[in-house]
Every structure is written in C-alpha cells, then in structure tokens.
Scaffold this active site. Structure first.
Site, PDB file in Angstrom:
ATOM      1  NE  ARG A 146      36.020  53.114  17.869  1.00 31.96           N
ATOM      2  CZ  ARG A 146      36.131  51.805  18.051  1.00 31.96           C
ATOM      3  NH1 ARG A 146      35.968  51.288  19.260  1.00 31.96           N
ATOM      4  NH2 ARG A 146      36.360  51.009  17.037  1.00 31.96           N
ATOM      5  CE  LYS A 179      40.666  51.238  45.250  1.00 29.67           C
ATOM      6  NZ  LYS A 179      41.562  50.153  45.713  1.00 29.67           N
ATOM      7  CE  LYS A 211      38.504  53.567  52.021  1.00 32.19           C
ATOM      8  NZ  LYS A 211      38.475  52.082  51.974  1.00 32.19           N
ATOM      9  CD  GLU A 244      39.802  50.316  55.604  1.00 28.58           C
ATOM     10  OE1 GLU A 244      41.038  50.327  55.758  1.00 28.58           O
ATOM     11  OE2 GLU A 244      39.221  51.027  54.745  1.00 28.58           O
ATOM     12  CG  ASP A 271      41.553  46.928  53.830  1.00 29.88           C
ATOM     13  OD1 ASP A 271      41.244  46.539  52.684  1.00 29.88           O
ATOM     14  OD2 ASP A 271      42.451  47.762  54.048  1.00 29.88           O
TER      15      ASP A 271
END
Length: 355
Positions: A146, A179, A211, A244, A271
């Site tokens: 597994r 992410k 950012k 960004e 962005d």
C-alpha cells in the site's frame, strides 16, 4: 477544480491502445546501485534539497501503517517464510512515476525482495498492462504494497497531467508551485520532472519571490525590489529573484526600476492576466501586452486561470514559463494495483472496465 480534466480525456499516443501494449512483456533483471535503486528505475533523479529526508518519509509512511502492532492480518494469515511473486497492473492509461521510490519502499521493508520492471519512470502505461513484478517473502510484499502504491499512484497522477500540460504549453515551459501535500514536497516535484515539467522554487530558501503581500508590506513594488537588492548585496548572495505583477502599471514600474538601478531581478510573474470569458475561453491580450512590454529583458511567468483547456493559448503569448498549482494540489491518482493472482485481477478488471 473546474478546469481539471479526468485522465480519460487526456489523449495518449496511438500505440497505447494497440493490442501489443496489453501483452505481457519480458522483465529485465534490475541492476542495483549503492543506494539500493536500479539504474533502470532511476530514469529521472529527484530534485536536490539540502534538508529533505526521502528515506525518512518512507519510514514515516511505513510506521503510520504499522502502528504499534504491525500487520496483524499478515501475521494471522501468511506463513512467515512463504515466498510469492506479485505483478504491478496498470488500470488506467497514463504516465508511470514513482518506480524508483517504490523500489526504496521494498528495500526499506525487506532488502532481499527482488523488483523488476518493463517500464521506466516517465514512460506510458496502458490499462491492463503488467509493467513490473516483485518477488520474495509474501509478508514483506503485502506490508510494503500500500505504501509503494500510494506513492506511485499520486506521482503517476501528477506526471500524467504534467505531461499533458507540458505538451500543450509548448513553447512555454510548465512549472508547479509550492501548493504540494505537506511532507511530500520533494515527491510531488519529482513527479512533475518525470512528467516533463520543470520545477519552480523548492521552498522559501532557494529563490526570492516577491509576492503581493511582500509588496503591500514594503509599501510598493519598487521599495520591495530595492530591499531585496540591498539584502542580497549585504549578504553577498546570488540567487534568482522574481517579482509578482498584477497590472500593466506594475510591469512598467518594475521595468522603470530595473532601468535605473542595478538589480538581481531575473523573472517577472504576470499574475491573473489571463481573463476567463463566459464561453469558457480566455482573453490573453493583457498577458501578451505585458510580454511585449518586457521584450525579453527578463524571464516571464504566467499564473492564474491555467488549465489543460487554456494552457495552449497561454503558451502562444511568448511567456517563458506557465505555473499551475493544480498539478499538485488537485491530484487525481492513476489507478495501479499489485496483484499475486493476476489472472483473477484481470478478470475482475474486465468486468468492471478497469483492465
């Protein structure tokens, strides 16, 4: 999530649907390296990370499964010295990934286990194909099963979508983001490489990425860039710097700063300059204008509203990179199994349309 397509909608090469792909194939004995991995399995190396302990992740996964008693079902039903052979079976078409990692799992559980493959990481497998086998102590194989499959299914899902996105994005390169599943950062990013994508920064340590929140706190994009340049100069540090931008005005401000100051800036993120339309299409005119303004002075990266449906159009704007969090945050695992009785497994698979 609405932009993520199922694997059944991803077009694979013509040969993948031929009868030859479904026939059993000869297995070549694996040559092992000092790390316990076959040279065949290590087709694509994992990203280099200064602190990540891949073997530790495997041990953690095994310990999570075993708890404080171990596999009570195995201990109750399987003689300790019984040996068997089990085959890996693809139950969907896709890109296989995690073969090298699966070998590490079997090595960790029981080093004498023998693993052989007819496919390498990054190659296509077709529904119904037996593409590998493991033989040795039955108890060890079932204990490792597994964990090995969990890694392989997730990595293969990432690699399959990455391959489709990378092909559609050309000539732009496809990137993932941070992410990723907590604790599986390197595993997820390894799968992206196997699928033909490229890696964005591995973490907070290996690239400066200014950012929106950094810009807001710094009091503007020029202030943020100036602070970064000063920080790198003080520390005598050399690394890639990305900023960004969300508007054409911000792009112009970055370019003006760069024309007046010595800067370490290497890439400009554009962005959410891909605008979704009511008919499901996207308007990329703003993105294209931004790329033309930058005019090759810096690398460019498009982000936002990137799906398998939109990525081709985005890639035609001239951007260097296209980043997509969906590659790793919305994984659809590729269905793979490990079976001792493969004939029965295939019979059941045919009955349920999964083989």
């Amino acid at each position: 999530m609405s932009g993520i397509l199922s694997f059944s909608s991803i077009v694979l090469p013509d040969w993948c649907s031929t009868s030859s792909c479904r026939r059993g194939v000869r297995m070549a004995a694996a040559r092992t390296t000092h790390a316990g991995l076959s040279l065949e399995a290590m087709a694509i190396k994992p990203p280099s990370h200064p602190t990540y302990d891949l073997k530790g992740i495997i041990k953690l996964a095994l310990a999570e499964d075993a708890g404080n008693r171990g596999d009570v079902t195995c201990m109750a039903t399987i003689p300790v010295d019984m040996e068997v052979e089990a085959c890996f079976l693809a139950k969907e078409d896709g890109i296989i990934a995690g073969i090298a990692l699966a070998e590490m799992v079997f090595q960790e559980v029981d080093p004498p286990l023998k693993v052989e493959w007819s496919r390498k990481d990054g190659e296509y497998v077709c529904k119904g194909l037996q593409f590998g086998k493991v033989y040795g102590r039955a108890h060890s194989i079932v204990v490792a099963e597994r964990i090995a499959l969990n890694f392989m299914q997730r990595m293969s899902g990432i690699a399959t979508l990455t391959k489709a996105m990378a092909d559609a994005a050309y000539p732009a390169y496809i990137l993932e983001t941070r992410k990723t599943a907590p604790g599986l950062r390197l595993v997820d990013k390894w799968a992206v490489l196997i699928g033909g994508g490229r890696n964005h920064r591995l973490g907070l340590f290996d690239m400066v990425l200014i950012k929106d929140n950094h810009i807001s706190i710094a009091g503007g994009i020029s202030n943020a860039l100036r602070s970064v340049d000063q920080y790198l100069e003080r520390g005598n540090l050399q690394m890639e710097v990305e900023v960004e931008t969300r508007t054409l005005a911000e792009v112009k401000e970055v370019l003006q700063y760069a024309s007046q100051m010595k800067t370490s800036l290497t890439r400009i993120m554009l962005d959410n300059m891909v605008i979704p339309l009511p008919n499901g299409d996207v308007d990329v005119s703003m993105l294209k204008e931004a790329v033309e303004l930058i005019n090759g002075k810096f690398e460019t990266e498009a982000s936002g509203n990137v799906t398998l449906k939109t990525v081709h159009k985005i890639g035609q704007t001239g951007v260097t990179y296209i980043s997509s969090g969906a590659l790793t945050h919305s994984v659809t695992a590729l269905d793979i199994s490990l079976k001792i009785d493969t004939e029965l497994a295939l019979e059941v698979g045919r009955r349920t349309k999964r083989a």
